[in-house]
Design a protein around this motif. Structure first.
Motif, mmCIF file in Angstrom:
data_model
loop_
_atom_site.group_PDB
_atom_site.id
_atom_site.type_symbol
_atom_site.label_atom_id
_atom_site.label_comp_id
_atom_site.label_asym_id
_atom_site.label_seq_id
_atom_site.Cartn_x
_atom_site.Cartn_y
_atom_site.Cartn_z
ATOM 1 N N GLU A 83 0.863 -0.942 -0.107
ATOM 2 C CA GLU A 83 -0.045 -0.139 0.342
ATOM 3 C C GLU A 83 0.945 1.146 0.145
ATOM 4 N N THR A 84 1.820 1.336 0.858
ATOM 5 C CA THR A 84 3.156 2.605 0.485
ATOM 6 C C THR A 84 3.856 2.847 -0.948
ATOM 7 N N ALA A 85 3.531 1.881 -1.923
ATOM 8 C CA ALA A 85 4.252 1.638 -2.739
ATOM 9 C C ALA A 85 2.775 2.459 -3.901
ATOM 10 N N TYR A 86 1.830 1.921 -3.433
ATOM 11 C CA TYR A 86 0.735 2.494 -4.621
ATOM 12 C C TYR A 86 0.518 3.711 -4.093
ATOM 13 N N ALA A 87 0.994 4.251 -2.540
ATOM 14 C CA ALA A 87 0.770 5.943 -2.047
ATOM 15 C C ALA A 87 1.628 6.637 -2.540
ATOM 16 N N LEU A 88 3.235 5.798 -2.731
ATOM 17 C CA LEU A 88 3.876 7.020 -3.626
ATOM 18 C C LEU A 88 3.848 6.669 -4.969
ATOM 19 N N ALA A 89 3.174 5.844 -5.819
ATOM 20 C CA ALA A 89 3.065 6.110 -6.797
ATOM 21 C C ALA A 89 2.020 7.394 -7.232
ATOM 22 N N CYS A 90 0.744 7.268 -6.419
ATOM 23 C CA CYS A 90 -0.210 8.187 -6.701
ATOM 24 C C CYS A 90 0.576 9.909 -6.353
ATOM 25 N N GLU A 91 1.154 9.506 -5.552
ATOM 26 C CA GLU A 91 2.160 10.924 -5.394
ATOM 27 C C GLU A 91 2.332 11.973 -5.907
ATOM 28 N N ILE A 92 3.430 10.592 -6.748
ATOM 29 C CA ILE A 92 3.877 10.782 -7.635
ATOM 30 C C ILE A 92 3.564 11.363 -8.990
ATOM 31 N N ALA A 93 2.430 10.960 -9.351
ATOM 32 C CA ALA A 93 1.430 10.969 -10.625
ATOM 33 C C ALA A 93 0.539 12.338 -10.699
ATOM 34 N N ALA A 94 0.045 12.715 -9.215
ATOM 35 C CA ALA A 94 -0.063 13.561 -8.596
ATOM 36 C C ALA A 94 0.407 15.293 -8.750
ATOM 37 N N ALA A 95 1.733 14.838 -8.562
ATOM 38 C CA ALA A 95 2.885 15.875 -8.047
ATOM 39 C C ALA A 95 2.853 17.211 -9.426
ATOM 40 N N ASP A 96 2.281 16.493 -10.376
ATOM 41 C CA ASP A 96 2.723 17.744 -11.063
ATOM 42 C C ASP A 96 1.186 18.733 -11.584
#
Length: 136
Positions: A83-96
């Motif tokens: 779930e941490t990995a998925y959350a990080l993927a979401c963070e990167i997708a949302a970063a821009d």
């Protein structure tokens, strides 16, 4: 072992960042900040980040590179970090500030391959969205 966990988390962020074929400065900065802040990266030498990103890019460039990279991530991540990995993927997708179609598709693939349940995934996505709201 912990280093492979951390490498898998970094690869997750890198493939997300590369999904729209354009690793933005915001995304790279976000990856660096995450590596310095999160408990999952405790003891990680941030100076190793550029090399880890290059290694991931090399894996992606191979035939079936995305599949191989996601296999690596899924195989190296212990249950408690999925779930941490998925959350990080979401963070990167949302970063821009916006999620491209390619990023959305990759999130779907990660959710399936890790696997992360629909409800936890929706909660994670909602939480990340709340963090990246921009006022007009």
């Amino acid at each position: 072992e912990k280093m492979l966990d951390q490498t898998a988390l970094i690869y997750t962020m890198v493939i997300m960042s590369a999904a729209d074929s354009n690793m933005s400065d915001d995304e790279i900065r976000t990856i660096g900040n995450i590596c310095m802040m999160l408990p999952a990266f405790e003891g990680y030498d941030v100076d190793r980040l550029p090399q880890a990103a290059r290694d991931c890019a090399e894996m992606l460039d191979q035939e079936n590179g995305l599949d191989k990279t996601i296999d690596f991530i899924a195989n190296e991540l212990p249950e408690e970090l999925r779930e941490t990995a998925y959350a990080l993927a979401c963070e990167i997708a949302a970063a821009d500030g916006h999620i491209e179609r390619e990023e959305s598709r990759l999130l779907e693939i990660l959710r399936y391959r890790l696997p992360v349940g629909r409800l936890p995934a929706a909660a994670i996505e909602r939480g990340v969205r709340a963090l990246y709201v921009r006022r007009n």
